[in-house]
Design a protein around this motif. Structure first.
Motif, mmCIF file in Angstrom:
data_model
loop_
_atom_site.group_PDB
_atom_site.id
_atom_site.type_symbol
_atom_site.label_atom_id
_atom_site.label_comp_id
_atom_site.label_asym_id
_atom_site.label_seq_id
_atom_site.Cartn_x
_atom_site.Cartn_y
_atom_site.Cartn_z
ATOM 1 N N GLU A 94 1.246 -0.895 -0.328
ATOM 2 C CA GLU A 94 -0.133 0.249 -0.234
ATOM 3 C C GLU A 94 1.202 1.319 -0.499
ATOM 4 O OE1 GLU A 94 -2.252 -1.088 3.210
ATOM 5 O OE2 GLU A 94 -4.235 -1.554 2.509
ATOM 6 N N LYS A 95 2.228 1.218 -0.547
ATOM 7 C CA LYS A 95 2.705 2.428 -0.686
ATOM 8 C C LYS A 95 3.450 2.764 -2.024
ATOM 9 C CE LYS A 95 6.959 3.641 1.871
ATOM 10 N NZ LYS A 95 7.699 2.965 3.123
ATOM 11 N N VAL A 96 3.511 3.605 -2.292
ATOM 12 C CA VAL A 96 3.470 4.054 -3.863
ATOM 13 C C VAL A 96 4.584 5.317 -3.610
ATOM 14 C CG1 VAL A 96 4.023 5.129 -6.474
ATOM 15 C CG2 VAL A 96 2.474 2.903 -5.600
ATOM 16 N N GLN A 97 5.403 5.795 -3.326
ATOM 17 C CA GLN A 97 6.067 7.274 -2.721
ATOM 18 C C GLN A 97 7.594 7.008 -3.565
ATOM 19 O OE1 GLN A 97 6.429 7.100 1.198
ATOM 20 N NE2 GLN A 97 8.465 7.872 1.043
ATOM 21 N N VAL A 98 7.919 8.061 -3.867
ATOM 22 C CA VAL A 98 9.172 9.042 -4.481
ATOM 23 C C VAL A 98 9.776 9.620 -3.509
ATOM 24 C CG1 VAL A 98 9.924 10.649 -6.126
ATOM 25 C CG2 VAL A 98 8.226 9.220 -6.590
ATOM 26 N N ASN A 99 10.732 9.600 -3.295
ATOM 27 C CA ASN A 99 12.377 10.510 -2.297
ATOM 28 C C ASN A 99 12.313 11.780 -2.901
ATOM 29 O OD1 ASN A 99 11.058 8.647 -0.249
ATOM 30 N ND2 ASN A 99 12.869 7.113 -0.091
ATOM 31 N N PHE A 100 12.904 12.370 -1.594
ATOM 32 C CA PHE A 100 12.907 13.849 -3.031
ATOM 33 C C PHE A 100 14.381 14.311 -2.153
ATOM 34 C CE2 PHE A 100 9.031 14.688 -4.049
ATOM 35 C CZ PHE A 100 9.216 14.895 -4.938
ATOM 36 N N PRO A 101 15.192 14.270 -3.082
ATOM 37 C CA PRO A 101 16.997 15.402 -2.736
ATOM 38 C C PRO A 101 16.163 16.455 -1.294
ATOM 39 C CG PRO A 101 16.651 15.829 -5.353
ATOM 40 C CD PRO A 101 15.256 14.824 -4.640
ATOM 41 N N GLU A 102 17.706 16.862 -0.760
ATOM 42 C CA GLU A 102 16.974 18.591 -0.266
ATOM 43 C C GLU A 102 16.859 19.674 -1.106
ATOM 44 O OE1 GLU A 102 19.855 19.281 2.846
ATOM 45 O OE2 GLU A 102 19.541 17.343 3.546
ATOM 46 N N GLY A 103 16.245 20.320 -1.557
ATOM 47 C CA GLY A 103 16.307 21.916 -1.593
ATOM 48 C C GLY A 103 15.303 22.288 -2.308
ATOM 49 N N PHE A 104 13.524 21.821 -1.694
ATOM 50 C CA PHE A 104 12.359 21.691 -2.115
ATOM 51 C C PHE A 104 11.999 21.924 -1.180
ATOM 52 C CE2 PHE A 104 14.347 18.970 -5.804
ATOM 53 C CZ PHE A 104 14.090 20.449 -6.509
ATOM 54 N N GLY A 105 10.969 23.138 -1.190
ATOM 55 C CA GLY A 105 10.518 22.767 -0.080
ATOM 56 C C GLY A 105 8.669 24.094 -0.415
ATOM 57 N N MET A 106 8.007 24.631 1.029
ATOM 58 C CA MET A 106 7.321 25.318 0.428
ATOM 59 C C MET A 106 6.889 26.215 2.055
ATOM 60 S SD MET A 106 3.472 22.757 1.821
ATOM 61 C CE MET A 106 3.653 21.991 3.668
ATOM 62 N N ASN A 107 6.294 27.207 1.713
ATOM 63 C CA ASN A 107 6.000 27.772 2.664
ATOM 64 C C ASN A 107 5.147 28.604 3.041
ATOM 65 O OD1 ASN A 107 5.984 30.501 4.711
ATOM 66 N ND2 ASN A 107 7.856 31.029 3.997
ATOM 67 N N SER A 108 4.195 28.411 4.176
ATOM 68 C CA SER A 108 2.886 28.692 4.251
ATOM 69 C C SER A 108 2.770 29.501 5.725
ATOM 70 C CB SER A 108 2.595 26.880 4.816
ATOM 71 O OG SER A 108 0.764 27.287 4.912
ATOM 72 N N GLY A 109 2.239 30.072 5.378
ATOM 73 C CA GLY A 109 1.956 31.762 7.080
ATOM 74 C C GLY A 109 3.402 31.897 6.423
ATOM 75 N N GLY A 110 4.065 32.224 6.816
ATOM 76 C CA GLY A 110 6.121 32.611 6.911
ATOM 77 C C GLY A 110 6.774 31.169 7.738
ATOM 78 N N LYS A 111 6.398 29.850 7.381
ATOM 79 C CA LYS A 111 6.890 28.761 8.046
ATOM 80 C C LYS A 111 7.287 28.423 7.084
ATOM 81 C CE LYS A 111 5.182 26.944 11.863
ATOM 82 N NZ LYS A 111 4.219 26.071 12.475
ATOM 83 N N GLU A 112 8.248 27.724 7.050
ATOM 84 C CA GLU A 112 9.624 27.032 6.178
ATOM 85 C C GLU A 112 9.261 25.101 6.115
ATOM 86 O OE1 GLU A 112 11.281 27.807 2.880
ATOM 87 O OE2 GLU A 112 10.827 29.717 3.314
ATOM 88 N N PHE A 113 8.793 24.836 5.387
ATOM 89 C CA PHE A 113 8.879 23.369 4.994
ATOM 90 C C PHE A 113 9.640 22.786 3.504
ATOM 91 C CE2 PHE A 113 4.993 24.718 6.836
ATOM 92 C CZ PHE A 113 4.558 23.681 8.281
ATOM 93 N N ASN A 114 10.742 21.942 4.920
ATOM 94 C CA ASN A 114 11.398 21.168 3.180
ATOM 95 C C ASN A 114 10.742 19.832 2.674
ATOM 96 O OD1 ASN A 114 14.259 22.364 4.002
ATOM 97 N ND2 ASN A 114 13.809 21.792 6.276
ATOM 98 N N LEU A 115 10.574 20.181 1.903
ATOM 99 C CA LEU A 115 10.134 18.798 1.458
ATOM 100 C C LEU A 115 10.975 17.346 0.971
ATOM 101 C CD1 LEU A 115 7.791 17.512 -1.200
ATOM 102 C CD2 LEU A 115 8.908 17.731 -2.838
ATOM 103 N N ILE A 116 10.222 15.903 1.562
ATOM 104 C CA ILE A 116 10.970 14.628 1.898
ATOM 105 C C ILE A 116 10.748 14.307 1.214
ATOM 106 C CG2 ILE A 116 11.488 13.265 3.390
ATOM 107 C CD1 ILE A 116 10.054 15.504 5.865
ATOM 108 N N GLN A 117 9.177 13.755 0.341
ATOM 109 C CA GLN A 117 9.099 13.094 -0.316
ATOM 110 C C GLN A 117 7.364 12.745 -0.792
ATOM 111 O OE1 GLN A 117 6.276 10.816 0.770
ATOM 112 N NE2 GLN A 117 6.350 10.560 2.935
ATOM 113 N N VAL A 118 6.927 12.300 -1.925
ATOM 114 C CA VAL A 118 5.729 12.659 -2.095
ATOM 115 C C VAL A 118 5.054 11.018 -2.600
ATOM 116 C CG1 VAL A 118 6.511 12.409 -4.782
ATOM 117 C CG2 VAL A 118 3.705 13.639 -3.944
#
Ligand SMILES: [Zn+2]
Length: 243
Positions: free
Chosen positions: A85-109
């Motif tokens: 029950e798992k299909v995932q892509v792990n990302f290298p560092e460097g991508f992310g989102m900023n929500s309401g001023g808070k920085e989140f680093n993208l790990i996987q989708v």
């Protein structure tokens, strides 16, 4: 090297999203019947006792407002991770989102079939969950739902990579899986899988993207039914984009 390795392990243990080192002892159900994961393992008590669980139906927001959300997604090389029950892509560092001023680093989708969140009772055939964490380990997820239509380029690459198997390298533009005009539902929830840890900053795009019937079928073949039952909103704030 040894020191660095143990530091990495400690960091991983502190982040619930990575608590994946033991054998998987739970399964998704039919998506409607409560899963009662707390009866499988006492570590999963909050799955049934928690008041801030996910997913929820997004159809009854109790607030309207445009959440400040920006991403710096781009072309990336990821690694395919597969499991029950798992299909995932792990990302290298460097991508992310900023929500309401808070920085989140993208790990996987990772993906679920059908979508876990619903909008007025409707679930879509596929959802992508982009899992992020702040440097302090606070989790933030961006969900994007897909309906059947034109093929999605990034999904095409991922489906091919899944065919090659675990560890396959895939290259695609992450932006292909995110609506251009990104408006989101926003609330505080949980991981939708055990241990169902709360404190997750949920963002679900209010615009759906399309995936081809073949792409959806390929994801379904690998995932099977993989949506948790809907959880009560309770007294939480659920913000929908302003109209
Ligand atoms: Zn998910």
């Amino acid at each position: 090297m040894k020191y660095l390795a143990s530091v990495a392990l400690v960091a991983m243990a502190a982040t619930p999203a990575f608590a994946d080192h033991h054998e998987k002892d739970w399964n998704f159900g039919d998506g409607t019947t409560p899963e009662r994961w707390s009866t499988i393992n006492t570590d999963y008590a909050i799955c049934d006792a928690g008041l801030n669980q996910s997913p929820i139906d997004l159809g009854s927001p109790n607030a309207r407002g445009d959440v400040e959300l920006t991403t710096n997604f781009g072309n990336s090389t990821g690694t395919i991770e597969l499991g029950t029950e798992k299909v995932q892509v792990n990302f290298p560092e460097g991508f992310g989102m900023n929500s309401g001023g808070k920085e989140f680093n993208l790990i996987q989708v990772h993906f679920h079939t059908p979508s876990e969140h619903a909008i007025s009772g409707e679930r879509y055939p596929l959802v992508a969950h982009f899992v992020h964490a702040t440097n302090e380990g606070e989790l933030g997820v961006l969900g994007v739902m897909f309906e059947e239509g034109e093929a999605n380029d990034a999904l095409g690459e991922i489906v091919s990579g899944v065919g090659e198997g675990k560890g396959a390298s895939v290259e695609f533009d992450i932006n292909d899986m995110v609506p251009d005009d990104l408006e989101v539902f926003r609330y505080m929830g949980s991981l939708t899988t055990p241990p169902c840890s709360e404190g997750v900053n949920w963002h679900v795009a209010d615009t759906t993207l399309t995936a081809s019937a073949e792409q959806i079928a390929a994801m379904e073949a690998n995932l099977g039914p993989s949506a948790r039952s809907l959880q009560p909103l309770g007294s939480r704030l659920l913000v929908a984009p302003s109209e």
